[in-house]
Design a protein around this motif. Structure first.
Motif, PDB file in Angstrom:
ATOM      1  N   ALA A 112       0.748  -1.101   0.021  1.00  0.00           N
ATOM      2  CA  ALA A 112      -0.058   0.053   0.008  1.00  0.00           C
ATOM      3  C   ALA A 112       0.846   1.204   0.035  1.00  0.00           C
ATOM      4  O   ALA A 112       1.904   1.554   0.743  1.00  0.00           O
ATOM      5  N   VAL A 113       0.450   2.212  -1.107  1.00  0.00           N
ATOM      6  CA  VAL A 113       1.297   3.299  -1.014  1.00  0.00           C
ATOM      7  C   VAL A 113       1.103   4.163   0.064  1.00  0.00           C
ATOM      8  O   VAL A 113       1.924   4.827   0.952  1.00  0.00           O
ATOM      9  N   LEU A 114      -0.230   4.521   0.448  1.00  0.00           N
ATOM     10  CA  LEU A 114      -0.801   5.165   1.689  1.00  0.00           C
ATOM     11  C   LEU A 114      -1.634   4.054   2.531  1.00  0.00           C
ATOM     12  O   LEU A 114      -2.085   3.166   2.113  1.00  0.00           O
ATOM     13  N   GLN A 115      -1.422   4.459   3.703  1.00  0.00           N
ATOM     14  CA  GLN A 115      -2.553   3.490   4.695  1.00  0.00           C
ATOM     15  C   GLN A 115      -3.845   3.851   4.714  1.00  0.00           C
ATOM     16  O   GLN A 115      -4.634   2.866   4.949  1.00  0.00           O
ATOM     17  N   HIS A 116      -4.155   5.015   4.057  1.00  0.00           N
ATOM     18  CA  HIS A 116      -5.641   5.339   4.101  1.00  0.00           C
ATOM     19  C   HIS A 116      -6.227   5.872   3.011  1.00  0.00           C
ATOM     20  O   HIS A 116      -5.629   6.487   2.335  1.00  0.00           O
ATOM     21  N   ASN A 117      -7.467   5.670   2.663  1.00  0.00           N
ATOM     22  CA  ASN A 117      -8.295   6.514   1.336  1.00  0.00           C
ATOM     23  C   ASN A 117      -8.469   7.740   1.938  1.00  0.00           C
ATOM     24  O   ASN A 117      -8.993   8.287   2.752  1.00  0.00           O
ATOM     25  N   ASP A 219     -12.719   2.883   3.665  1.00  0.00           N
ATOM     26  CA  ASP A 219     -11.162   2.991   4.098  1.00  0.00           C
ATOM     27  C   ASP A 219     -10.381   2.160   3.263  1.00  0.00           C
ATOM     28  O   ASP A 219      -9.514   1.413   3.995  1.00  0.00           O
ATOM     29  N   TYR A 220     -10.626   1.977   1.936  1.00  0.00           N
ATOM     30  CA  TYR A 220      -9.902   0.795   1.105  1.00  0.00           C
ATOM     31  C   TYR A 220      -8.743   1.642   0.701  1.00  0.00           C
ATOM     32  O   TYR A 220      -8.371   2.589   1.155  1.00  0.00           O
ATOM     33  N   TYR A 221      -7.780   0.527   0.196  1.00  0.00           N
ATOM     34  CA  TYR A 221      -6.244   0.978  -0.305  1.00  0.00           C
ATOM     35  C   TYR A 221      -6.251   1.423  -1.517  1.00  0.00           C
ATOM     36  O   TYR A 221      -6.689   1.152  -2.480  1.00  0.00           O
ATOM     37  N   THR A 222      -5.845   2.703  -1.589  1.00  0.00           N
ATOM     38  CA  THR A 222      -5.489   3.490  -3.084  1.00  0.00           C
ATOM     39  C   THR A 222      -4.490   4.697  -2.625  1.00  0.00           C
ATOM     40  O   THR A 222      -4.841   5.614  -1.773  1.00  0.00           O
ATOM     41  N   PRO A 223      -3.444   4.597  -3.452  1.00  0.00           N
ATOM     42  CA  PRO A 223      -3.061   3.900  -4.281  1.00  0.00           C
ATOM     43  C   PRO A 223      -2.387   2.526  -3.784  1.00  0.00           C
ATOM     44  O   PRO A 223      -1.820   2.588  -2.447  1.00  0.00           O
ATOM     45  N   ALA A 284       3.639  13.074   3.964  1.00  0.00           N
ATOM     46  CA  ALA A 284       4.666  12.713   4.895  1.00  0.00           C
ATOM     47  C   ALA A 284       4.039  11.769   6.003  1.00  0.00           C
ATOM     48  O   ALA A 284       4.518  10.793   6.386  1.00  0.00           O
ATOM     49  N   LYS A 285       2.844  12.388   6.404  1.00  0.00           N
ATOM     50  CA  LYS A 285       1.861  11.742   7.818  1.00  0.00           C
ATOM     51  C   LYS A 285       1.180  10.821   7.278  1.00  0.00           C
ATOM     52  O   LYS A 285       0.345   9.976   8.090  1.00  0.00           O
ATOM     53  N   GLN A 286       1.089  10.259   5.857  1.00  0.00           N
ATOM     54  CA  GLN A 286      -0.084   9.548   5.083  1.00  0.00           C
ATOM     55  C   GLN A 286       0.402   8.119   4.805  1.00  0.00           C
ATOM     56  O   GLN A 286      -0.107   7.281   4.969  1.00  0.00           O
ATOM     57  N   TYR A 287       1.725   8.148   4.444  1.00  0.00           N
ATOM     58  CA  TYR A 287       2.305   7.322   3.817  1.00  0.00           C
ATOM     59  C   TYR A 287       2.159   5.773   4.660  1.00  0.00           C
ATOM     60  O   TYR A 287       1.854   4.742   4.269  1.00  0.00           O
ATOM     61  N   GLN A 288       2.544   6.087   5.833  1.00  0.00           N
ATOM     62  CA  GLN A 288       2.536   4.832   6.783  1.00  0.00           C
ATOM     63  C   GLN A 288       1.528   4.933   8.030  1.00  0.00           C
ATOM     64  O   GLN A 288       1.034   4.108   8.453  1.00  0.00           O
ATOM     65  N   ALA A 289       1.292   6.294   8.316  1.00  0.00           N
ATOM     66  CA  ALA A 289       0.194   6.964   9.205  1.00  0.00           C
ATOM     67  C   ALA A 289       0.682   5.946  10.676  1.00  0.00           C
ATOM     68  O   ALA A 289       1.743   5.829  11.042  1.00  0.00           O
ATOM     69  N   GLU A 290      -0.529   5.129  11.321  1.00  0.00           N
ATOM     70  CA  GLU A 290      -0.235   4.616  12.414  1.00  0.00           C
ATOM     71  C   GLU A 290       0.358   3.120  12.203  1.00  0.00           C
ATOM     72  O   GLU A 290       0.441   2.175  13.181  1.00  0.00           O
TER      73      GLU A 290
END
Length: 332
Positions: A112-117, A219-223, A284-290
């Motif tokens: 997953a590139v981002l953890q959240h939609n 909250d599916y995975y994109t991208p 920067a805060k979204q790529y991995q998130a929690e």
């Protein structure tokens, strides 16, 4: 003097042998595993970690020669499935029809590139579209996708709204903030990390709501990063190396967004510099998130979205659990 000449000759010979034994740049390049990575669209901040891994030599350190290309007439999924590219960018919602078909393309999501939609509805500020019900009796620029419209219909119904009261117009928009400002549409679906930030940069006041905040099923995975199944089967070790380098690139973007933005701008100088810096700082805060690490996919969230598509008859047939993704190649 004779002894000195012999010593010098011996030393000179050693240096000559050492030089001959050193591989040339061409030999090093030829020894690298060549990888083609196809983007989903033009370069943007979703892709920064890949460009960082390329620019800083993370791929090369692991024996990979990665070329990042943009899709031509075929989608990234088609290019990866055909083997013209080993990896590419897609999205869980876009992949659904494939996994529900009788003969799905041989592709698997590996990270997953981002953890959240981060997508949602953007509208002009103060016009009442800060909640789904507010879409009633307004214009919405649509891609005319069944999943897209069913998503909006769902969040509207939960908010006491009626999707049939939304005036749908074709989405031919290139610049979303400008389209809102000039009243080409009242609302549009965007990803906040680019479209929303673009509105901030353009100083266009907006209202915005996220789909994931209204219904967790969205909250599916994109991208996501997809890979060719034959390549996974034959070169799983190379896939692990690729993802290890990509992960390092995204971790750099998380820790140093400005420097990462500089790398993206070097690769794509045509991009708006102010937008790239602002978007990179936000993402920067979204790529991995929690999440415990970059790239991991939560099976429940993946499955919940595909279950919802099946229940609402938005795919040809129900998609079995855990279809289409794996976390196995993220393990070093």
């Amino acid at each position: 003097m004779k002894i000195q000449r012999l010593v010098l000759l011996a030393v000179s010979s050693l240096f000559s042998l050492s030089a001959c034994s050193q591989p040339t740049n061409q030999q090093i390049e030829e020894s690298l595993e060549k990888i083609t990575f196809v983007l989903d669209w033009t370069p943007n901040t979703n892709h920064t970690g890949l460009y960082v891994a390329q620019e800083k030599g993370y791929f090369e350190e692991l024996g990979l020669d990665v070329e990042i290309v943009q899709p031509s007439e075929d989608s990234a999924s088609m290019l990866v499935a055909s083997g013209k590219a080993q990896f590419g960018i897609s999205a869980q919602d876009s992949l659904a029809a494939n996994y529900a078909s009788e003969k799905p393309l041989p592709i698997t999501t590996v990270a997953a590139v981002l953890q959240h939609n981060t997508s949602g509805i953007m509208s002009r500020q103060g016009e009442g579209i800060d909640r789904p019900k507010g879409l009633e009796n307004t214009t919405y620029a649509t891609w005319d996708s069944p999943v897209e419209q069913a998503t909006i219909s769902n969040v509207m119904a939960e908010d006491g709204g009626d999707f049939s009261k939304v005036k749908l117009i074709p989405n031919t928009i290139v610049d979303e903030p400008l389209a809102l400002k000039e009243k080409q549409t009242d609302s549009v679906w965007v990803f906040y990390g680019w479209g929303g930030i673009a509105a901030e940069v353009a100083e266009v006041p907006i209202d915005y709501f996220y789909f994931k905040d209204l219904n967790p099923v969205f909250d599916y995975y994109t991208p996501v990063i997809i890979a060719n199944n034959d390549f996974l089967s034959e070169k799983g070790d190379v896939t692990k190396k690729f993802l290890q380098a990509a992960k390092k690139g995204y971790e750099f973007a998380i820790a140093s967004p400005k420097e990462a933005a500089d790398v993206l701008l070097k690769a794509a100088p045509e991009l708006n510099q102010t937008l790239v810096y602002a978007s990179q700082n936000w993402l920067a805060k979204q790529y991995q998130a929690e999440a415990t690490e970059w790239g991991v996919i939560d099976a429940k969230r993946w499955n919940d979205f595909y279950h919802w598509l099946g229940e609402n008859q938005l795919v040809e047939k129900n998609i079995p659990e855990n279809t289409g993704f794996t976390n196995d190649y993220l393990m070093e």
